[in-house]
Each structure stands twice: as C-alpha cells, then as structure tokens.
Design an enzyme around this catalytic site. Structure first.
Site, PDB file in Angstrom:
ATOM      1  N   SER A  92       0.825  -1.211   0.000  1.00 20.08           N
ATOM      2  CA  SER A  92       0.000   0.000   0.000  1.00 20.08           C
ATOM      3  C   SER A  92       0.857   1.258   0.000  1.00 20.08           C
ATOM      4  O   SER A  92       0.365   2.354  -0.285  1.00 20.08           O
ATOM      5  CB  SER A  92      -0.926   0.010   1.222  1.00 20.08           C
ATOM      6  N   GLU A 150      -0.218 -12.592  -0.977  1.00 19.32           N
ATOM      7  CA  GLU A 150      -1.653 -12.602  -1.248  1.00 19.32           C
ATOM      8  C   GLU A 150      -2.030 -13.879  -1.989  1.00 19.32           C
ATOM      9  O   GLU A 150      -1.285 -14.356  -2.842  1.00 19.32           O
ATOM     10  CB  GLU A 150      -2.046 -11.387  -2.083  1.00 19.32           C
ATOM     11  N   GLU A 153      -9.349  -9.754   4.525  1.00 14.50           N
ATOM     12  CA  GLU A 153      -9.747  -8.402   4.126  1.00 14.50           C
ATOM     13  C   GLU A 153     -11.094  -8.379   3.424  1.00 14.50           C
ATOM     14  O   GLU A 153     -11.360  -9.173   2.507  1.00 14.50           O
ATOM     15  CB  GLU A 153      -8.690  -7.778   3.209  1.00 14.50           C
TER      16      GLU A 153
END
Length: 280
Positions: free
Chosen positions: A52, A122, A188
């Site tokens: 991010s 991920e 998430e």
C-alpha cells in the site's frame, strides 16, 4: 558487515504471534518510514510494510506498480524504527506468482536486505504450495485472503469478497494457507459472519481489515486511521485523528508568516556571538 539495527530480547517473533490465537487481540498497523515506525512500535504487536506504500506514499492508483526496490527501501526505513513489534514486508505483485522458486529468491532478498521477521503473500488455495515451500525453508509467512488488492483487475475493483456461495471458497482459502504453514492470515473485506467462521476454523491467528471484531487481531493503514487523507476513506476505516486538517492549518500559518515577514522572528535567527579565536 551487517547494517541491521540490533533488537532487544523482548522483540516479538512468529511463535509469539501464533500463541495469541484466541487470546488478547493482536494490534497491527502499517508503517513505511522510520519516524512512523518509532511512533507505532510501543503500541503494536505486528507492523506491516505493505505494498500500500505505492498508493499512500508514492501516489500510485493501485499496488500493481510497486517494485521490490520500493519494498526494500521502505522496509529498511521501518526496521530502523522498531524494537518490539514483529515486522512483516509484502512481496509485491510479480515477485512470487511464477512459482515457489521465484517466491523464495525474492523472499530471501527481502529478509536479508531489510531484516524483516516475515513476508506476506496474497492468495489462497493456489498459493498454498508456495507458502509451504517458503515455510519449509525457514521463511515465516503471513497469508492474505479475501479482497487481495493485487488481484483487483480480476475482481473488477475493490469489492467485498465471500458473499453468498463465494463464502465457502474464501473459507477454503483460509484453511489451505494455514495448513500450508502461514503463521497468521490477513482477512480483508469479507462479511462479518465469514470473518468469524474463518477465525473459528483455522488454528492460527486471523488479522481482520474490514472483516470481524471476532478476528484474533486488527490492522489498518496508519495514514487512514490518522486521517491523513480527506478524499477517500474505506468503510472499514475508523479515523482516530484528523491530521490532514491540522497539517493544512499549520502550513497555512507558516505561509502567512513567511509572506508577512513575521517568520523567522528573533527566536529563530542567530546573533553575531563572540568572535572565534584565530589559530596561533
């Protein structure tokens, strides 16, 4: 010679994080710089140097343009500011998807060059083989399931995952990565009920972000929770400060004082002082 900063014995480790399953909630935040790392270290159990950083610090539209060099640079900066919290660094898009060998090479590079305690990947079922390959070779892994930002083009944007029939697929992802050896799982943007199901189903801690208060911990982007941005705030973010407004006010006062020549004032300039003695 190593350039890594020495850490005291009380620094947290992956086994410490695993031991918190079902216990006191894990407090987690992102950090990208040394000053912020120093601020959050005394309050957090886990610090994520997330990809991010591409959006928060570098102004990118998404995380897909983040490079290994960016992650290493910011990882090194955060490492200098931590003494207590466990430090995790994201493997960026394109650094692990080709297979376990690629993932291992880049994970080793992150560990060696940043001094991080673990890496984050991920993906769910399709990444289980890679996670197992890494953990069997002494690379601690945090998994990330649900909404995985590196997959936004496949998802069609930042959309809640796991609604309706899709819930079982996300749950299967959680089980697969935990059984593959991940010592924690970031969950998430899933429905609250699914966050609870996942937490109850796996033996390692879940770290929620837009998931459920029943998760074993929570994580937010530090700039979001501090209110550093005014243009966009995800639903799952609670602002604990409004630093953007305070910063704008301070900058406006500074600009006005410079333009009116009231800064610098007498307290911010140097006098002549005593003359220095010459060399003899």
């Amino acid at each position: 010679m190593s350039t890594q900063t020495a850490r005291p014995a009380k620094a947290l480790t992956p086994p410490d994080i695993i031991a918190r399953k079902g216990g006191d909630p894990l407090v987690c935040l992102t950090a990208y710089t040394t000053p912020v790392a120093k601020l959050v270290d005394g309050h957090c159990d886990l610090i994520l140097v997330g990809d991010s950083v591409g959006m928060v610090v570098h102004g990118l539209d998404n995380t897909l343009g983040v490079t290994m060099e960016m992650m290493i640079l910011h990882g090194q900066a955060v490492r200098r500011g931590l003494r207590h919290a466990l430090m995790v660094v994201d493997l960026p898009f394109g650094a692990y998807e080709a297979g376990p060998d690629q993932a291992f090479a880049n994970a080793v590079r992150l560990v060696k060059e940043t001094g991080c305690d673990a890496i984050k990947i991920e993906g769910g079922v399709h990444m289980a083989e890679t996670i197992r390959f890494l953990t069997e070779r002494s690379i601690p892994v945090v998994a990330h399931i649900g909404l995985t930002p590196q997959s936004i083009r496949r998802f069609g944007g930042y959309k809640v995952q796991g609604r309706g029939d899709a819930a079982d697929h996300v749950l299967a992802d959680a089980v697969a990565v935990s059984e593959a050896g991940a010592f924690a799982v970031v969950v998430e943007s899933v429905p609250e009920s699914l966050g609870t199901r996942i937490t109850e189903a796996i033996a390692v801690p879940t770290i929620g972000i837009g998931a459920s208060a029943t998760c074993d911990g929570q994580i937010l982007v530090v700039d979001d929770m501090l209110g550093m941005f005014t243009d966009f705030t995800p639903k799952f973010v609670k602002r604990y400060g409004e630093l953007a407004g305070h910063a704008q006010e301070a900058i406006a006062r500074y600009a006005e004082e410079v333009r009116t020549r009231t800064f610098p004032g007498p307290d911010h300039v140097y006098g002549e002082g005593p003359a220095k003695a010459g060399k003899t």
